[in-house]
Design a protein around this motif. Structure first.
Motif, short mmCIF file in Angstrom:
data_model
loop_
_atom_site.label_atom_id
_atom_site.label_comp_id
_atom_site.label_asym_id
_atom_site.label_seq_id
_atom_site.Cartn_x
_atom_site.Cartn_y
_atom_site.Cartn_z
N ASP A 22 0.82 -0.43 1.92
CA ASP A 22 0.71 -1.60 1.04
C ASP A 22 -0.09 -2.67 1.78
OD1 ASP A 22 2.35 -0.04 -0.49
OD2 ASP A 22 4.07 -1.38 -0.45
N LYS A 58 2.40 6.71 0.87
CA LYS A 58 2.46 6.16 -0.49
C LYS A 58 1.69 4.84 -0.57
CE LYS A 58 6.15 3.85 -2.05
NZ LYS A 58 5.51 2.61 -2.52
N ASN A 60 0.64 1.84 -2.55
CA ASN A 60 0.97 1.21 -3.82
C ASN A 60 -0.34 0.65 -4.38
OD1 ASN A 60 1.64 -0.74 -5.81
ND2 ASN A 60 3.74 -0.69 -5.06
N LYS A 96 3.02 3.37 -11.04
CA LYS A 96 4.00 3.01 -12.09
C LYS A 96 3.33 2.91 -13.46
CE LYS A 96 6.97 0.70 -8.73
NZ LYS A 96 6.06 0.60 -7.57
N THR A 148 15.79 1.72 -9.82
CA THR A 148 14.87 1.11 -8.84
C THR A 148 15.63 0.23 -7.83
OG1 THR A 148 14.39 -0.63 -10.44
CG2 THR A 148 12.88 1.24 -10.38
N SER A 149 14.94 -0.15 -6.78
CA SER A 149 15.62 -0.83 -5.66
C SER A 149 15.81 -2.33 -5.89
CB SER A 149 14.80 -0.63 -4.38
OG SER A 149 13.55 -1.28 -4.49
N PRO A 210 12.67 4.24 -2.03
CA PRO A 210 12.17 3.03 -1.38
C PRO A 210 13.32 2.06 -1.17
CG PRO A 210 11.68 2.96 -3.72
CD PRO A 210 12.51 4.19 -3.49
N GLN A 215 13.85 -4.21 2.55
CA GLN A 215 14.78 -4.52 1.45
C GLN A 215 16.25 -4.30 1.82
OE1 GLN A 215 13.49 -3.09 -2.52
NE2 GLN A 215 11.56 -2.53 -1.54
N SER A 238 7.54 0.60 3.92
CA SER A 238 6.16 0.09 3.93
C SER A 238 6.04 -1.02 4.95
CB SER A 238 5.76 -0.41 2.53
OG SER A 238 5.98 0.59 1.55
N ARG A 239 6.43 -2.26 4.58
CA ARG A 239 6.24 -3.41 5.48
C ARG A 239 6.90 -3.23 6.83
NH1 ARG A 239 8.57 -7.56 1.21
NH2 ARG A 239 9.71 -5.65 0.74
O1 LIG Z 1 12.29 0.88 -6.95
C1 LIG Z 1 11.26 0.71 -6.31
C2 LIG Z 1 10.07 1.35 -6.61
C3 LIG Z 1 9.00 1.14 -5.83
N1 LIG Z 1 9.03 0.32 -4.76
C4 LIG Z 1 7.81 0.19 -3.93
O2 LIG Z 1 8.08 0.74 -2.64
C5 LIG Z 1 7.50 -0.07 -1.63
C6 LIG Z 1 8.59 -0.69 -0.79
O3 LIG Z 1 8.03 -1.51 0.21
P1 LIG Z 1 8.88 -2.13 1.44
O4 LIG Z 1 7.88 -2.98 2.13
O5 LIG Z 1 9.37 -0.99 2.28
O6 LIG Z 1 10.00 -2.91 0.86
C7 LIG Z 1 6.62 -1.09 -2.36
O7 LIG Z 1 5.35 -0.52 -2.56
C8 LIG Z 1 7.34 -1.23 -3.70
O8 LIG Z 1 6.48 -1.63 -4.74
C9 LIG Z 1 10.20 -0.31 -4.45
O9 LIG Z 1 10.31 -1.08 -3.47
N2 LIG Z 1 11.29 -0.11 -5.24
#
Ligand SMILES: O=c1ccn([C@@H]2O[C@H](COP(=O)(O)O)[C@@H](O)[C@H]2O)c(=O)[nH]1
Length: 281
Positions: A22, A58, A60, A96, A148-149, A210, A215, A238-239
């Motif tokens: 990302d 992945k 985004n 998405k 979703t998260s 994720p 998160q 990701s981050r």
């Molecule tokens: O439910 C969801 C679906 C997609 N994402 C995506 O995953 C990564 C998470 O990034 P982090 O930096 O590890 O938090 C990001 O691209 C989201 O758009 C999600 O977080 N939750």
């Protein structure tokens, strides 16, 4: 790629780590901004430093679309680099998408055929005819957003319907669609308490998870309730990985973070194999 190949790769690397690419130009190291294609250079360095620790990447697509033509070009270069250098690695276009049938068919063509990702994330809200065009693409996977998260997941996904919570309807109904064998599901790591229920409905499917790292989701909890006989999880960060550092040594810092996660996964895989061998699960 088949799920058998993905499983074999997970066992070989002792990892079910997915690294999220990302890329935010405000966050990447200063020195890369002077290069012709900073986004690709960043991704290439991260991939070179971590490919032995991760089974999936992945990007985004929002982070590429935001930079217009240059961003899209960097996305294309990134997937080509992965497919040419590391064809054994599973790739996910986190886009998405999902629309009326003929439009979904175009999205499927763009991400699964032209860009040649192994999979794409799709929203289930528009139902069967919006998802089946993705499922029709052979040897590719459609990763359906189920639970979703984010906090907003409670607005709709966990609301009770006649059949139980909405995310359960998504899981159950999607299994009746054509080529449903090509489905995987997004289940957020921040919803660990739901994984047992999810596994009751989709015991054999791979889950893209994720929400660990930035998160706050727990890898251990996700594995405890979400792992199946073929591991069945792709846990994304990701981050937490790609921005572990932002100096000249950013790629080594990312590697160190990925290594910590892979080691944790390695222990979990070995434990699960031991339990299986001793039949004490
Ligand atoms: O439910 C969801 C679906 C997609 N994402 C995506 O995953 C990564 C998470 O990034 P982090 O930096 O590890 O938090 C990001 O691209 C989201 O758009 C999600 O977080 N939750």
């Amino acid at each position: 790629m088949t799920t058998e190949q993905l499983h074999a790769e997970i066992l070989r690397k002792k990892s079910f780590l997915c690294i999220g690419l990302d890329v935010d130009l405000d966050k990447i190291p200063q020195h890369l901004l002077d290069t012709e294609d900073p986004i690709f250079e960043f991704n290439k360095a991260i991939i070179d430093a971590t490919h032995d620790l991760a089974v999936a990447y992945k990007p985004n697509t929002a982070f590429y679309e935001a930079y217009g033509l240059k961003g899209w070009h960097a996305l294309e270069k990134t997937i080509n680099y992965l497919n040419q250098r590391h064809p054994e690695i599973f790739t996910i276009a986190d886009a998405k998408r999902g629309d009326i049938g003929n439009t979904s068919a175009m999205y499927a063509k763009a991400f699964l055929e032209d860009l040649a990702f192994d999979s794409v994330t799709v929203a289930p809200y528009m139902g069967r005819d919006s998802v089946e065009p993705f499922l029709a693409v052979k040897n590719k996977f459609t990763i359906l957003l189920a639970l979703t998260s984010n906090g907003g997941a409670y607005d709709f996904q966990t609301q009770k319907t006649d059949e139980g919570e909405l995310y359960k309807t998504v899981l159950k109904t999607s299994r009746t669609w054509q080529n449903s064998g090509n489905l995987m599901y997004v289940i957020g790591a921040t919803k660990a308490e739901y994984f047992s229920e999810v596994r009751r409905i989709v015991p054999d499917s791979f889950l893209l998870v994720p929400g660990v790292g930035a998160q706050g989701g727990s890898l251990k909890e996700v594995c405890r309730y979400g792992m199946n006989d073929i591991i069945g999880l792709l846990v994304n960060s990701s981050r937490g990985i790609i921005y572990a550092g932002n100096g000249e040594d950013f790629a080594e810092m990312a590697r160190a973070e990925a290594y910590t996660m892979q080691q944790e996964m390695c222990e979990i895989i070995i434990d699960s194999q031991l339990s299986k061998a001793l039949d004490i699960r």
